[in-house]
Design an enzyme around this catalytic site. Structure first.
Site, mmCIF file in Angstrom:
data_model
loop_
_atom_site.group_PDB
_atom_site.id
_atom_site.type_symbol
_atom_site.label_atom_id
_atom_site.label_comp_id
_atom_site.label_asym_id
_atom_site.label_seq_id
_atom_site.Cartn_x
_atom_site.Cartn_y
_atom_site.Cartn_z
ATOM 1 N N HIS A 191 -81.305 37.079 -71.383
ATOM 2 C CA HIS A 191 -80.401 37.783 -70.473
ATOM 3 C C HIS A 191 -81.027 39.027 -69.855
ATOM 4 C CE1 HIS A 191 -77.289 35.105 -72.127
ATOM 5 N NE2 HIS A 191 -76.906 35.161 -70.872
ATOM 6 N N GLU A 433 -72.563 23.943 -70.391
ATOM 7 C CA GLU A 433 -73.800 24.543 -70.907
ATOM 8 C C GLU A 433 -74.048 24.193 -72.362
ATOM 9 O OE1 GLU A 433 -73.679 28.825 -70.523
ATOM 10 O OE2 GLU A 433 -71.586 28.935 -71.129
ATOM 11 N N ASP A 457 -78.420 27.867 -70.926
ATOM 12 C CA ASP A 457 -77.975 27.487 -72.262
ATOM 13 C C ASP A 457 -78.096 25.992 -72.487
ATOM 14 O OD1 ASP A 457 -77.281 29.768 -73.773
ATOM 15 O OD2 ASP A 457 -75.683 30.155 -72.342
ATOM 16 N N CYS A 504 -75.234 27.192 -61.945
ATOM 17 C CA CYS A 504 -75.403 28.649 -61.838
ATOM 18 C C CYS A 504 -76.456 29.154 -62.809
ATOM 19 C CB CYS A 504 -74.079 29.372 -62.041
ATOM 20 S SG CYS A 504 -73.357 29.082 -63.662
HETATM 21 C C1 PEP Z 1 -76.415 29.662 -68.296
HETATM 22 O O1 PEP Z 1 -76.351 29.553 -69.516
HETATM 23 O O2 PEP Z 1 -77.132 28.950 -67.583
HETATM 24 C C2 PEP Z 1 -75.625 30.698 -67.607
HETATM 25 C C3 PEP Z 1 -75.569 30.744 -66.294
HETATM 26 O O3 PEP Z 1 -74.999 31.639 -68.370
HETATM 27 P P1 PEP Z 1 -75.782 32.834 -69.096
HETATM 28 O O4 PEP Z 1 -77.182 32.860 -68.584
HETATM 29 O O5 PEP Z 1 -75.054 34.089 -68.787
HETATM 30 O O6 PEP Z 1 -75.698 32.457 -70.539
HETATM 31 MG MG MG Z 2 -74.783 30.545 -70.592
#
Ligand code: PEP
Ligand code: MG
Length: 585
Positions: A191, A433, A457, A504
């Site tokens: 993150h 995810e 994820d 996303c």
């Molecule tokens: C993902 O897991 O791809 C996602 C968009 O959520 P995050 O990166 O915030 O876990």
């Molecule tokens: Mg995620």
């Protein structure tokens, strides 16, 4: 000059002095005192304990209102530690007998209690040790005027060097004076890396003990595209960094021309191009790059920035402002996704042995119903100002979706009863995810309005690779057959039930994968800001039929390596053909 290879985490180049940051773990200072200073030291101890107690009391009040008590109980037990006679007596005795200052005496007293706990085999006592250490740090901070122990941003333009930063630390550091990040730990979809990309700050992670050891002020060059760190760069390296930066600026300026054009293939197929954002300051950039809306608003960062749990009204103000500034374009609010690598002391999501498999996302929200409902109400109220969709993270099955939807119904009923304006019927979707959500996509699709694939994820869980661990980052392979099959399955299930499917995760921001996503049939691609125009450009160059046939070819291959090689050749050939066409016209 020395060069180190790490993992490219956020594109761009930076050149500047190192600014090392570490979370402040206070070690009690120790000094001898005179006999006539004893009472003054005991008084200092009393004041510090009171300061810590007030702070905990404040947290308890907030948490019991918002979290329904469980986490507040833990803090309440910390209050008990501060009232414990044993702690008081032992600290005062050490001050008197050893003639040392209050901090050192208190730390000794706490150390003795911890060692007694360590002798007890029982697990519950061992778990209490963390709490005791937490209390100790709180009191030591109170001696220090209750400075929160947060990180201090640099006062001059610098490259932040750290072992690791939590996303909340990164959000707290902001963007001012930050030229780049270099970190010893982390992978490209951790993150912190995502946040660095969103903030447009170049970053190299996974440098394995190279970054944090650097002394303050040492000059470094950061190449966030190749994932390289150069320590004490020579003049030629500095010049090539400056040249590459200028080149990036030129490329980005060229792409600005695409801002108001649709992401439409030459054969008329349109894909919605959206932006992922974490912080409100990214809205203007998203619009400047031509985002048709926000495809993922990671709301947890707004909580991290706030420093305490924002009230419903405070959330409405921030959410409403984002909706307003998006001027009628849709905003997908993802509800709080704390846990995993996004822990936050005040929210009560703690470090766990297996954090990514632990108390995260929808699990945390469903366990903290009060907090969750407050957020849902705030989102619904913000929706009075423009098109809003709501999305839940980390869904593994229909039960979680149903429970979350039930809370949405309650929230809306409460808003109606309170006579508060809200958005009415909102589209409710889920992040796909987890492998469970992929396998159950058919079932989930009948109970929600959209899917948004969280490839970060999904890849982590499918390929069993911790996204924050640099040692296994080589396993992050979006073209692994298991991932391609999963994506195809999700799109098919969504479309079979008449709902739209987007992506996303960071996979959506990789230019080389744009054609693959198009060929898979995704309706929406949400990227981090810088990537958006590049993805749009590829879509505008590519026919849908061609993209489909590319995906068909890739899906026949057995390994990610073969797929990567196949795609690289394909892209090179396409580039060659385009150049040929341009030179002929
Ligand atoms: C993902 O897991 O791809 C996602 C968009 O959520 P995050 O990166 O915030 O876990
Ligand atoms: Mg995620």
């Amino acid at each position: 000059m020395k060069m180190y290879q790490g993992i490219a985490a956020s594109p761009g180049y930076a050149l500047g002095p190192v600014y090392p940051v570490a979370r402040r773990q206070i070690v009690a200072p120790r000094r001898a005192i005179a006999a006539d200073e004893v009472s003054a030291e005991i008084e200092r101890f009393r004041t510090a304990v009171k300061g810590a107690r007030d702070q905990i009391q404040d947290l308890v009040e907030r948490l019991s209102a918002e979290l329904g008590g469980t986490e507040a109980d833990i803090l309440a037990s910390q209050l008990l530690v501060l009232e414990d006679e044993l702690v008081w007596d032992a600290t005062q005795a050490v001050i008197r007998l050893e003639l040392i200052n209050a901090e050192a005496a208190f730390s000794r007293a706490m150390g003795d209690i911890v060692s007694r706990f360590l002798e007890i085999e029982e697990q519950t006592f061992r778990e209490r040790i963390n709490d005791l250490q937490d209390v100790e740090q709180r009191v030591l901070r109170a001696f220090d005027g209750n400075r929160p122990g947060s990180l201090q941003p640099p006062t001059e333009p610098s490259v932040i060097a750290a072992r690791n930063l939590t996303p909340s630390d990164t959000a707290a550091l902001g963007r001012e004076n930050i030229l780049g990040y270099i970190m010893d730990e982390g992978g490209s979809t951790s993150h912190v890396a995502i946040l660095a990309r969103s903030l447009g700050v170049p970053a190299v992670v996974g440098l394995r003990n190279r970054a944090f050891r650097l002394a303050a002020g040492r000059v470094v060059a950061v190449d966030g595209i190749a994932g390289r760190l150069v320590v004490d760069p020579d003049e030629a390296t500095c010049e090539s960094m400056r040249m590459l930066t200028r080149h990036e600026v030129v490329v980005n300026e060229k792409l600005v021309g695409l801002r108001d054009l649709p992401a439409e293939t030459p054969d008329g197929h349109r894909v919605r191009m959206m932006a992922n954002i974490e912080l409100p300051l990214e809205v203007d950039e998203a619009l400047a790059r031509g985002a048709e809306g926000i495809g993922l608003l990671r709301t947890e960062y707004l909580f991290f920035q706030h420093g305490t749990i924002p009230t419903e009204d405070e959330q409405v103000t921030v959410y409403g402002e984002i909706v307003r500034r998006m001027g009628g374009r849709p905003v997908v609010f993802r509800t709080l996704d704390v846990g995993g690598d996004k822990v936050s002391d005040y929210l009560g999501a703690k470090r766990e042995y297996n954090p990514f498999l632990g108390w995260r996302g929808i699990r945390f929200s469903l366990a903290n119903r009060g907090l969750f409902k407050t957020q849902i109400k705030a989102i619904w109220r913000a929706a009075a100002g423009g098109p809003v969709k709501i999305m839940f993270p980390m869904i593994t099955g229909v039960e979680e979706l149903r429970s979350a939807k039930e809370i949405c119904r309650e929230a809306v009923a409460e808003l109606d009863a309170q006579g508060l304006e809200h958005g009415g019927e909102l589209e409710i979707g889920i992040m796909v995810e987890t492998p469970a959500a992929v396998m159950a996509a058919d079932l989930l699709a009948t109970e929600c309005d959209f899917f948004s694939i969280g490839s970060n994820d999904l890849i982590q869980y499918t390929l069993a690779m911790d996204r924050g661990n640099e040692r296994v980052s080589y396993l992050y392979q979006p073209l692994h057959p298991a991932i391609l099959q999963s994506l195809a399955r999700v799109v098919e299930a969504g479309h079979a039930h008449g709902i739209w499917v987007g992506i996303c995760g960071e996979m959506g921001s990789e230019t080389r994968l744009a054609e693959v996503l198009l060929g898979l049939g995704l309706d929406e691609i949400s990227t981090h800001g810088v990537a958006l125009p590049k993805i749009k450009q590829v879509i505008r160059w590519t026919g849908l039929a061609e993209a489909r046939s590319l995906v068909g070819d890739l899906m026949k291959l057995s390994t990610a390596e073969e797929a990567n090689a196949f795609l690289a050749l394909y892209i090179a050939e396409r580039k060659r053909l385009r150049a040929e066409k341009e030179s002929n016209s």
